[in-house]
Design a protein around this motif. Structure first.
Motif, mmCIF file in Angstrom:
data_model
loop_
_atom_site.group_PDB
_atom_site.id
_atom_site.type_symbol
_atom_site.label_atom_id
_atom_site.label_comp_id
_atom_site.label_asym_id
_atom_site.label_seq_id
_atom_site.Cartn_x
_atom_site.Cartn_y
_atom_site.Cartn_z
ATOM 1 N N ASP A 195 -13.014 -8.346 0.041
ATOM 2 C CA ASP A 195 -11.491 -8.011 -0.900
ATOM 3 C C ASP A 195 -10.841 -9.099 -1.502
ATOM 4 O O ASP A 195 -10.366 -9.186 -2.300
ATOM 5 N N THR A 196 -10.830 -10.275 -0.179
ATOM 6 C CA THR A 196 -10.555 -11.523 -0.464
ATOM 7 C C THR A 196 -11.145 -12.220 -1.827
ATOM 8 O O THR A 196 -10.538 -12.792 -2.605
ATOM 9 N N GLU A 228 -17.085 -2.765 -10.368
ATOM 10 C CA GLU A 228 -15.647 -2.620 -9.852
ATOM 11 C C GLU A 228 -14.669 -3.832 -10.250
ATOM 12 O O GLU A 228 -13.664 -3.756 -10.652
ATOM 13 N N ARG A 229 -15.502 -5.273 -10.336
ATOM 14 C CA ARG A 229 -14.749 -6.027 -11.023
ATOM 15 C C ARG A 229 -14.590 -6.077 -12.527
ATOM 16 O O ARG A 229 -13.548 -6.497 -12.867
ATOM 17 N N LEU A 273 -5.538 -4.441 -4.563
ATOM 18 C CA LEU A 273 -6.320 -5.513 -4.833
ATOM 19 C C LEU A 273 -5.966 -5.918 -6.313
ATOM 20 O O LEU A 273 -5.451 -7.232 -6.610
ATOM 21 N N ILE A 309 -12.677 -10.691 -4.162
ATOM 22 C CA ILE A 309 -12.329 -10.069 -5.523
ATOM 23 C C ILE A 309 -11.093 -10.633 -6.044
ATOM 24 O O ILE A 309 -11.051 -10.871 -7.202
ATOM 25 N N CYS A 325 -4.320 -13.696 0.907
ATOM 26 C CA CYS A 325 -5.128 -12.479 1.380
ATOM 27 C C CYS A 325 -5.920 -12.692 2.935
ATOM 28 O O CYS A 325 -5.606 -11.657 3.478
ATOM 29 N N ARG A 349 0.905 -1.168 0.163
ATOM 30 C CA ARG A 349 -0.112 -0.057 0.164
ATOM 31 C C ARG A 349 0.890 1.159 0.152
ATOM 32 O O ARG A 349 0.497 2.461 -0.230
ATOM 33 N N ARG A 409 -11.195 1.422 -6.031
ATOM 34 C CA ARG A 409 -11.299 1.673 -4.438
ATOM 35 C C ARG A 409 -10.308 1.351 -3.914
ATOM 36 O O ARG A 409 -9.416 2.094 -2.766
ATOM 37 N N LYS A 410 -9.355 0.202 -4.002
ATOM 38 C CA LYS A 410 -8.192 -0.391 -3.333
ATOM 39 C C LYS A 410 -7.447 -0.874 -4.474
ATOM 40 O O LYS A 410 -7.327 -2.235 -4.891
ATOM 41 N N LEU A 465 -7.002 -9.227 5.047
ATOM 42 C CA LEU A 465 -7.972 -8.818 3.933
ATOM 43 C C LEU A 465 -9.422 -8.882 4.395
ATOM 44 O O LEU A 465 -9.523 -10.165 4.951
ATOM 45 N N SER A 466 -10.304 -8.196 4.144
ATOM 46 C CA SER A 466 -11.566 -8.353 4.569
ATOM 47 C C SER A 466 -12.222 -9.715 3.450
ATOM 48 O O SER A 466 -11.452 -9.945 2.459
#
Length: 880
Positions: free
Chosen positions: A532-533, A572-573, A493, A535, A523, A414, A489-490, A528-529
């Motif tokens: 997020d994992t 997002e994907r 990822l 994704i 992840c 990050r 967003r992140k 990672l949440s």
């Protein structure tokens, strides 16, 4: 060779008559026997250094015998072996480099004898490179050319007394030419230039074992620098001076011997002087070295992985030693403290504590965090790099690490320069320790033409492309990536998906599925949440989905878009998958990404985004799509000065499929081309493909409106082929009044010049005006050398299309002119082509055609089998 064996040598000074011929013949036989013995010893896995010395000794004997035959014993001449031969290292097909040291009067007095000597060596089968120089001439030649100095520094006496040896040493002494600092700078620049010739990477499909990055020449360069800069004639001398650690020496020697064995074996299988590990020899050499194919790893891939790993280690140690030579010449720099743990020394990042990292993995991650925050850093200080190498075993796999250590790794992903950080960790061996799955793909090559890099280097190339998206500077290769990336967003990822997308290559099974499992575990372990994992795991599992959809399916078909949108599910994907796909294709091969693929992916992204916005439960009916496209095309047509009734009249001459599957700008352009078209005549237009960077690489869009007649498609393809253009996509529509609306997207074929749109128009117009289209044939070419090693068993499959026509799916080895030859088969079979999708992946062509017979009927079983046999015969003739 015993002394008695030399008794048959003719007396010195005798004319080159029968005795010369007899000796040369006998010498050839003895050399051949020595080489055969060496090959047998190689196959028994004898010590490689012993083999190199043995060949040098065998050649020494012959050279001395020839010298004794041609030169009087009291001649004021000295003979030296120089270069690699001077080192006592001779490979089976290496040149024999000799220096005759003599003053000018002695050179003149013995010129004929020296000519006889060199000729006799050639007759004996020894490829001799020679120079005859005085001491002063040696100094002048060395001053003019640093490679001469380097070769002379390896001089080994064959027939030279102590006085001659001192004279040569004095002639090239640093007092007279190339003082240490100048020599170091010149050789370092020479290495940089040499590396640049190979793309600054050892990970080439056909690497050069001698000259390429991480090859034997790099090790030799370090030896030459040590001699000139430190006066150390061997590595032990560098160890004694504190410039080389015993562990580094052992590692460098291990890799040198591995590379030397590869080179020796390459000379044996090539049976000529060959330094490039070409496809022609890779499989044969792998078998000779004892590698055996396994279910998941070909023998040739095992051998190449060993080379790539050796080269990587050589480059790593090379960087350290070059830095130490620089310090030796310029002195230790004043340290610039950064914080309590690190400082800069002449721009290199160094640990302040001599005991760093004290087997503390957290300190190692702190090093990379500091590095990422310091844009001035030139690299890692050599002593810190060595300490890091020694501490690698202290780095745990992430599965055995503490939560705090995992948090530090995520912080690196990050933080600033995240991609550079990952690349540095990979190059220095840290990533392979932290992520053992990455170690498995390090140096792993795939024996094909699609993947031109090893898996680890491809992964890093993908990450670099992602970093390019993040830079904020638009890259002309990617039409919309700079617009899509800021919406992420992140971003980490996407970085994780890039890191894991190919990490399961070579394990057997589906690498996408296996990699997704690895990514999910990684992840989750790093906190990672779940969302997020999910994704990241989905991106890894589906990383080929967008590429396959864009290149193999008709993305102008709303059903295709709807199915793809259902797979993607949300914006997002879609954004993440689009960026990963662009980075993946562009990172697979410099030749694989082009304007056509850029536009395909951008169009698929745009169409899918609109479908998602509309809602997957609300697909647009065909009539609505036609109306929307027609309205947009009418607006675009105003730019051509056409509107109102004229626009409607032009649209009426175009098939409905144009509005269903074409882009508004394309429809408007084609309508404008039809202005003034006369019935019964062909109309051809070409323009630069409407995509970023297309003009730079010569991408064109070609439109053909013509009365339909048998052989038309084959004639168009043959003409484009003769123009040096490779077809990326073909779109064929049947229009009103028996006319065709054919659109082709083309690029200059590999190695071909850019072709002007006007030239394409002229060529096609001339060809289509011919009364007999069957006279238009494609150019005949020889198959490129490298394709012979990547033969793909042809697959010819048939299916029934929804419109009652026949679908032909074709998979085979790609080559120049393939499509043109396939269309000639169609013509010979009296077939009509109604649509075509062209896709090429390295050496693999995957094309789909929609066909009918001359009566516009689907192909019956007999005709299908006849076509299959004709196509197979065409492909089997590709070895021409």
């Amino acid at each position: 060779m015993t002394d008695g064996a030399a008794a048959n040598v003719p007396a010195a000074g005798s004319p080159p008559t029968a005795p010369d011929t007899a000796w040369a013949s006998d010498a050839r036989a003895r050399l051949a026997q020595a080489d055969a013995d060496g090959a047998a010893r190689f196959d028994r896995n004898d010590d490689i250094d012993a083999l190199l010395r043995a060949r040098a000794v065998a050649v020494d004997t012959l050279v001395r015998e020839a010298w004794a035959h041609c030169l009087p014993a009291d001649a004021p001449l000295a003979l030296f072996a120089v270069g690699g031969y001077g080192r006592g290292e001779l490979y089976p097909q290496s040149d024999i480099d000799l220096l005759v040291l003599a003053e000018p009067d002695a050179q003149a007095a013995h010129a004929d004898a020296l000519a006889q000597f060199f000729a006799l060596l050639w007759d004996a089968g020894l490829p001799v490179g020679h120079a005859v120089r005085s001491s002063a001439e040696c100094t002048a030649a060395a001053a003019a050319d640093i490679t001469v100095l380097t070769a002379l520094s390896e001089a080994r006496p064959l027939r030279a007394d102590a006085s001659a040896q001192r004279a040569l040493a004095d002639a090239i002494d640093a007092r007279h030419t190339w003082p240490p600092h100048d020599y170091f700078v010149a050789k370092r620049e020479e290495q940089r230039t040499r590396h640049a010739r190979f793309g600054d990477t050892a990970d080439n499909l056909e690497p050069n074992l001698k000259e390429g990055p991480g090859g034997l020449r790099d090790i030799q360069t370090l030896r030459w620098m040590a001699l000139r800069v430190l006066g150390a004639r061997d590595p032990q001398g560098m160890i004694a001076l504190g410039q080389l650690g015993a562990d580094e020496y052992a590692t460098l020697e291990r890799e040198r011997r591995a590379l030397a064995r590869l080179r020796f074996g390459l000379h044996l299988v090539a049976q000529r002087r060959e330094e490039r590990l070409r496809f022609d020899h890779q499989k044969t050499l792998a078998a000779r070295l004892g590698h055996v194919d396994t279910a998941d790893n070909l023998a040739v891939e095992q051998m190449m992985q060993g080379f790539y790993r050796s080269a990587a280690v050589v480059l790593r140690i090379n960087d350290r030693l070059l830095q130490r030579f620089e310090e030796q010449l310029e002195g230790e720099a004043v340290a610039e403290p950064i914080d309590a743990a690190f400082e800069l020394r002449r721009g290199y990042l160094a640990a302040r504590d001599a005991d760093w990292p004290a087997l503390d993995a957290a300190s190692i991650f702190d090093l990379f965090a500091t590095w990422s925050a310091q844009p001035r850093v030139r690299g890692l200080h050599s002593r810190t790099a060595r300490a890091l190498a020694e501490a690698l075993p202290a780095i745990p796999a992430y599965t055995a690490a503490t939560p705090a250590l995992r948090a530090k790794f995520v912080a690196l992903l990050r933080g600033p320069q995240a991609v550079d950080t990952v690349a540095r960790m990979a190059r220095l061996g840290v990533l392979a320790r932290w992520l053992p799955a990455f170690a498995q793909v390090s140096g792993r090559m795939q024996f094909d033409l699609f993947h031109v890099f090893t898996v680890d280097q491809h992964t890093l190339a993908v990450l670099r492309n992602i970093a390019g998206f993040a830079s904020g500077t638009p890259d002309e290769r990617f039409a919309i990536a700079h617009e899509v990336y800021p919406r992420l967003r992140k971003p980490e990822l996407l970085l994780l998906a890039g890191l894991f997308h190919d990490i399961a290559k070579g394990r057997g099974g589906d690498h996408s599925e296996l990699g997704a499992v690895d990514a999910r575990e990684f992840c989750s372990a790093h906190g990672l949440s779940d969302a997020d994992t999910d994704i990241v795991a989905w991106l890894v599992r589906k990383h080929l989905l967008m590429s396959v959809t864009a290149q193999k399916q008709d993305i102008s078909d709303q059903d295709v878009i709807h199915r793809f949108a259902r797979e993607v599910a949300d914006r997002e994907r879609l954004d993440l998958l689009y960026l990963l796909t662009c980075a993946d294709i562009a990172g697979t091969s410099p030749k694989l990404w082009n304007a056509w693929k850029d536009r395909l992916l951008a169009d698929l992204h745009t169409a899918t985004r609109l479908a998602l916005r509309r809602g997957l439960e609300n697909p647009v009916a065909a009539a609505d799509r036609i109306a929307e496209a027609r309205a947009a095309a009418e607006e675009a047509l105003r730019g051509f000065g056409v509107e109102g009734d004229e626009a409607n009249a032009l649209f009426a001459t175009m098939p409905d499929e144009t509005f269903l599957r074409g882009r508004p700008d394309q429809i408007a352009w084609q309508a404008a081309v039809l202005r003034g078209a006369r019935a019964g005549t062909a109309r051809v237009s070409a323009r630069t493909l409407n995509a970023q960077g297309a003009a730079r690489i010569g991408a064109l869009e070609v439109f053909v409106h013509s009365p339909d007649r048998d052989g038309l498609f084959a004639a168009i393809i043959a003409t484009l082929d003769r123009a040096g253009l490779a077809i990326q996509q073909a779109r064929l529509f049947d229009g009103p009044d028996g006319h065709v609306f054919d659109t082709f997207e083309v690029l200059p074929a590999e190695g071909q010049r850019t072709v002007a749109a006007e030239d394409v128009e002229r060529r096609l117009s001339t060809a289509l005006a011919a009364p007999d289209l069957d006279t238009i044939k494609p150019a005949r070419r020889n198959q490129p050398r490298h394709l012979r090693h990547f033969r793909i068993a042809p697959q010819v499959e048939f299916a029934d299309a929804a419109d009652g026509r026949t679908l032909l799916s074709l998979v085979c080895t790609d080559r120049p002119g393939l499509l043109a030859d396939v269309t000639q088969v169609f013509r010979a079979q009296r077939l009509r082509v109604h649509d075509a999708r062209i896709a090429t992946f390295g050496a693999r062509a995957e094309d789909v055609f929609k066909l009918t017979d001359e009566r516009d009927h689907a192909l019956d079983p007999a005709h299908r089998e006849s076509l299959r046999a004709a196509l197979i015969a065409c492909f089997e003739g590709d070895s021409r």
